[in-house]
Design a protein around this motif. Sequence first.
Motif, PDB file in Angstrom:
ATOM      1  N   GLY A 368       0.812  -1.209   0.000  1.00 38.18           N
ATOM      2  CA  GLY A 368       0.000   0.000   0.000  1.00 38.18           C
ATOM      3  C   GLY A 368       0.847   1.261   0.000  1.00 38.18           C
ATOM      4  N   LYS A 369       0.195   2.394  -0.097  1.00 36.34           N
ATOM      5  CA  LYS A 369       0.899   3.673  -0.169  1.00 36.34           C
ATOM      6  C   LYS A 369       1.746   3.941   1.070  1.00 36.34           C
ATOM      7  N   SER A 370       1.297   3.444   2.217  1.00 39.39           N
ATOM      8  CA  SER A 370       2.014   3.705   3.467  1.00 39.39           C
ATOM      9  C   SER A 370       3.313   2.915   3.582  1.00 39.39           C
ATOM     10  N   GLY A 371       3.448   1.895   2.760  1.00 32.69           N
ATOM     11  CA  GLY A 371       4.576   0.977   2.902  1.00 32.69           C
ATOM     12  C   GLY A 371       4.162  -0.364   3.458  1.00 32.69           C
ATOM     13  N   TYR A 372       3.018  -0.396   4.159  1.00 29.43           N
ATOM     14  CA  TYR A 372       2.499  -1.671   4.650  1.00 29.43           C
ATOM     15  C   TYR A 372       1.885  -2.463   3.496  1.00 29.43           C
ATOM     16  N   TRP A 429      12.773  -4.772  -4.898  1.00 26.80           N
ATOM     17  CA  TRP A 429      12.603  -5.599  -3.703  1.00 26.80           C
ATOM     18  C   TRP A 429      13.173  -4.872  -2.490  1.00 26.80           C
ATOM     19  N   GLU A 430      14.374  -4.357  -2.632  1.00 29.84           N
ATOM     20  CA  GLU A 430      15.013  -3.662  -1.526  1.00 29.84           C
ATOM     21  C   GLU A 430      14.222  -2.407  -1.143  1.00 29.84           C
ATOM     22  N   THR A 431      13.725  -1.701  -2.143  1.00 33.46           N
ATOM     23  CA  THR A 431      12.925  -0.502  -1.871  1.00 33.46           C
ATOM     24  C   THR A 431      11.661  -0.852  -1.099  1.00 33.46           C
ATOM     25  N   ALA A 432      11.002  -1.937  -1.512  1.00 32.86           N
ATOM     26  CA  ALA A 432       9.766  -2.351  -0.847  1.00 32.86           C
ATOM     27  C   ALA A 432      10.033  -2.742   0.602  1.00 32.86           C
ATOM     28  N   ALA A 433      11.101  -3.498   0.834  1.00 32.07           N
ATOM     29  CA  ALA A 433      11.436  -3.917   2.190  1.00 32.07           C
ATOM     30  C   ALA A 433      11.794  -2.715   3.058  1.00 32.07           C
ATOM     31  N   LYS A 434      12.541  -1.773   2.494  1.00 28.19           N
ATOM     32  CA  LYS A 434      12.938  -0.591   3.255  1.00 28.19           C
ATOM     33  C   LYS A 434      11.723   0.280   3.572  1.00 28.19           C
ATOM     34  N   LYS A 435      10.785   0.398   2.632  1.00 24.41           N
ATOM     35  CA  LYS A 435       9.553   1.161   2.872  1.00 24.41           C
ATOM     36  C   LYS A 435       8.721   0.524   3.988  1.00 24.41           C
ATOM     37  N   LEU A 436       8.694  -0.804   4.012  1.00 26.42           N
ATOM     38  CA  LEU A 436       7.945  -1.493   5.063  1.00 26.42           C
ATOM     39  C   LEU A 436       8.587  -1.251   6.418  1.00 26.42           C
ATOM     40  N   ALA A 437       9.912  -1.354   6.498  1.00 27.09           N
ATOM     41  CA  ALA A 437      10.606  -1.079   7.759  1.00 27.09           C
ATOM     42  C   ALA A 437      10.346   0.351   8.210  1.00 27.09           C
ATOM     43  N   ALA A 438      10.385   1.279   7.266  1.00 25.51           N
ATOM     44  CA  ALA A 438      10.144   2.684   7.600  1.00 25.51           C
ATOM     45  C   ALA A 438       8.715   2.904   8.091  1.00 25.51           C
ATOM     46  N   ALA A 439       7.756   2.156   7.534  1.00 22.32           N
ATOM     47  CA  ALA A 439       6.368   2.268   7.985  1.00 22.32           C
ATOM     48  C   ALA A 439       6.242   1.845   9.441  1.00 22.32           C
ATOM     49  N   PHE A 440       6.913   0.755   9.804  1.00 24.83           N
ATOM     50  CA  PHE A 440       6.888   0.326  11.203  1.00 24.83           C
ATOM     51  C   PHE A 440       7.521   1.384  12.112  1.00 24.83           C
ATOM     52  N   ASP A 481      20.702  -3.997   9.784  1.00 22.97           N
ATOM     53  CA  ASP A 481      22.016  -4.468   9.353  1.00 22.97           C
ATOM     54  C   ASP A 481      22.153  -4.399   7.836  1.00 22.97           C
ATOM     55  N   TYR A 482      21.124  -4.842   7.135  1.00 26.08           N
ATOM     56  CA  TYR A 482      21.184  -4.906   5.669  1.00 26.08           C
ATOM     57  C   TYR A 482      21.290  -3.508   5.061  1.00 26.08           C
ATOM     58  N   PHE A 483      20.497  -2.579   5.573  1.00 29.81           N
ATOM     59  CA  PHE A 483      20.453  -1.229   5.001  1.00 29.81           C
ATOM     60  C   PHE A 483      21.351  -0.242   5.748  1.00 29.81           C
ATOM     61  N   ARG A 484      22.070  -0.744   6.772  1.00 30.54           N
ATOM     62  CA  ARG A 484      22.943   0.103   7.577  1.00 30.54           C
ATOM     63  C   ARG A 484      22.168   1.310   8.137  1.00 30.54           C
ATOM     64  N   ASN A 485      21.045   0.994   8.780  1.00 29.87           N
ATOM     65  CA  ASN A 485      20.149   2.025   9.299  1.00 29.87           C
ATOM     66  C   ASN A 485      20.011   1.841  10.804  1.00 29.87           C
ATOM     67  N   LYS A 486      20.677   2.680  11.585  1.00 26.77           N
ATOM     68  CA  LYS A 486      20.673   2.545  13.041  1.00 26.77           C
ATOM     69  C   LYS A 486      19.290   2.797  13.639  1.00 26.77           C
ATOM     70  N   GLU A 487      18.515   3.652  12.987  1.00 24.95           N
ATOM     71  CA  GLU A 487      17.180   3.950  13.509  1.00 24.95           C
ATOM     72  C   GLU A 487      16.318   2.696  13.554  1.00 24.95           C
ATOM     73  N   PHE A 488      16.424   1.850  12.547  1.00 22.46           N
ATOM     74  CA  PHE A 488      15.668   0.595  12.547  1.00 22.46           C
ATOM     75  C   PHE A 488      16.013  -0.231  13.786  1.00 22.46           C
ATOM     76  N   LEU A 489      17.309  -0.299  14.098  1.00 22.74           N
ATOM     77  CA  LEU A 489      17.734  -1.102  15.238  1.00 22.74           C
ATOM     78  C   LEU A 489      17.294  -0.468  16.555  1.00 22.74           C
ATOM     79  N   ASN A 490      17.344   0.848  16.642  1.00 26.87           N
ATOM     80  CA  ASN A 490      16.911   1.527  17.865  1.00 26.87           C
ATOM     81  C   ASN A 490      15.428   1.286  18.136  1.00 26.87           C
ATOM     82  N   VAL A 491      14.610   1.364  17.090  1.00 23.42           N
ATOM     83  CA  VAL A 491      13.176   1.111  17.265  1.00 23.42           C
ATOM     84  C   VAL A 491      12.941  -0.354  17.624  1.00 23.42           C
ATOM     85  N   ALA A 492      13.695  -1.251  16.998  1.00 17.64           N
ATOM     86  CA  ALA A 492      13.570  -2.680  17.327  1.00 17.64           C
ATOM     87  C   ALA A 492      13.841  -2.908  18.811  1.00 17.64           C
ATOM     88  N   ALA A 493      14.882  -2.266  19.335  1.00 18.66           N
ATOM     89  CA  ALA A 493      15.226  -2.436  20.749  1.00 18.66           C
ATOM     90  C   ALA A 493      14.154  -1.829  21.654  1.00 18.66           C
TER      91      ALA A 493
END
Length: 774
Positions: A368-372, A429-440, A481-493
């Motif tokens: 969807g438009k949101s990334g989900y 594929w990478e764009t879609a996965a990154k958009k989904l992570a960003a949506a979360f 780890d894959y996208f070298r995005n620390k924000e993803f890891l911080n939110v995960a924690a």
Amino acid sequence: MTSLRRVFGTLVCCSWSFASLAQPPQEPVNKILANLNGSLKFSVKQFKGTDLISQQIFGRNSSLQTNTGTWNLQLKQTLVPGHPEAVDISASFKIEAGTAQSSAVDASFNFSQWNPDNYVLVPASVYNGNRYRVIGNGYNPDYPKDMYYNPSVPLSISNNPRLSIEKGMVSTVQLQTGNAATPAMCFFSEKEKKGFIVLTGQQTRLGNNGLTISENAGKDSCYFGISAPAVRKLAPGFGDFHKSGDLAPDWKTGDELTLRFRVYVFNAESIPALLTKFMEVRKDLSGPNHPRNLVPMSKMFEVVSTITRGRFVQVPAGSYYLPENNNDFQLGWVSGMMNTYPMLALNDEKERKQVAAELDFVVDKLQGKSGYFYGGITAGGEIRPEKMHPDFKPVQAMVRKNADALLWFMKHLMLLKTQGHGNIIKPAWETAAKKLAAAFVRTWKKSEEFGQYIAPETGEIAVYNSTAGAIVPAGLALAADYFRNKEFLNVAADATRFYYRRDVQKQGLTGGDCGDISQDANSESAFGFLESIMALYHYTGDTQWLKMAEVQAALCATWTISYDPVFPENSAIGKLGSPMAGAVWASIQNKHAAPGICTASGDYLFKLFRATGNIKYADLIRDIQHAQAEAVNMPGHITTDNLIGSSMERIQPSDAEGKGSIGNFINTRNSWTETNGILMAMELPGIYLRPESRKLYVFDHVEAKILENAKTWTILSLRNPTDYDASVSVMAETEKQAGNPLNYTAFVNWPKVKVKAGETIKVKINKAGVASLL
């Protein structure tokens, strides 16, 4: 004291008080029970149908005189060596003269200073007393309007056995041992800082035992009872109740029966302390179970991958591997973009192209438009809405499915790179996965939770609460780890700490991530959350996550059958003689066990075993793998009456679907149970070896032992007792290597040892882990 009580929605008259049931102290069990203001009594109960008409209690001596007979009780109490907090009880009841009609014998633990805030657990059936708002009266009830777009919605469950949240009402939970993953009842008292566990056997000669928890209207007294046999007014079904059909037997002179159980009262600072204690002791009464070696992991991989190979379709919606038994596509949870992972692991050009076609389809048609992502689509191309209310738009999707999509997207990309096929990864594929992570991440920052249902068009949470986002942190950690995005890891924690604190520490449950339950406690979120915690440990090395993981693994163990249940002789499982320790219960609504984890290999349990050295984690995942194999349809071992290698999701120890359903498989197939079987064959080593310490653990359906162990090599004896040739993966490592997190695609490089059916061979494993035949 006379009061009205509600038993599963039915008002009945009940007269009793704990004062009237008092009896003299009985050492040593009452000595430990005194720490919880508790005592133990024994009684004979007489019924008319399932209505209790009298209860007579054994007093100071071992005799009990009723209107129709004389009973004798022989009581033996034994302190468990090395465990001053535990007592073994053997209570032998015998009618020495006369008769007793429609009677059952009972042992009950009475707690006279009860607190309704106590955490109450019956493994796989009752979590936190199931004291939650109840909606509906049946399977997967619709959500009421007030649950939508409401951040303050209370945790809401289906109509299950429960202690009441209402004041001034007696509440009773009536179960039989077939309703529990371990025949046990437990509670934790925050006030007393104590835990209570009683373990009992499944049955006596009269059938399954009964498990009863009853709280008075004032909620200041409660008893936990074990009866032989179970005599329940109503049997719990899938979100409802039906007449139990239980009958108490008639007794004649000389009839006798022995109830055995073990009681623990121990210091406990928290609900996690109760959970970890439970995992430590859950097999102590039943003893070790006896898994059979039936189907080698390599054979499992072969037969299931053969099924999946033949189920790739091209329909108007797109191209994909069929998730279930129709042509529609469902993302994550039980199917889509999960069964593709083993096909990618085949490293076969044809399958790789088909996996790529499915990834294209998912990205093109479902995001969807949101990334989900939307949760599913028909073969004709129509989006499938989930848990919708007619008053609300836009279309909703499960948070769980999006969590799975992110995790498995990342695992596909990682595997392609490990195989040397990173060049075929498409930017889309990478764009879609990154958009989904960003949506979360956006959802977390806005709401500080992930919710249960979301709107892929807008990104809004449609239904809040539950642990539906259990797997999100794992996906975010891999994406970080894959996208070298620390924000993803911080939110995960942050999210992992939040769910652990709110759901595990404070409520002792996780739930709500299945598409066919409400926010009920369930196993899938428990195992999924363990995946997330271990992902945080993998990428940070911080031992705080290991401590959380050990508690979470204990919660997972409450959902996993710990012993080998006795099934009816004429049932399908009974005829096969299948030991089913390791079958995983679904949820407090769906009262059945299943062959495996929905949907994962459980390799995070193996990783926890490596990190801690605690063999109970290895035992848990080995049990799960062997129970899964017992449900697989193979020549001479027919379970589904379907394709060779197929399996289905129902292993039924309870009478939730009627007494005739106990031990009978459903003659269908479920691709998710097949997928978790093949994932276990991939992501768990067949043999795990640490030569320095001579530690050897066998997960596969083979037997192995160390014959010689030198500084640079180890010689193993390897025997294949099954009817199928095996190719056994071997993972050998040093103690130092075991301290490092295991790569998600490590299985690609594990050496394989071929051993024919019935053959015994010698294998030499060198320092580098390379295996060679002698």
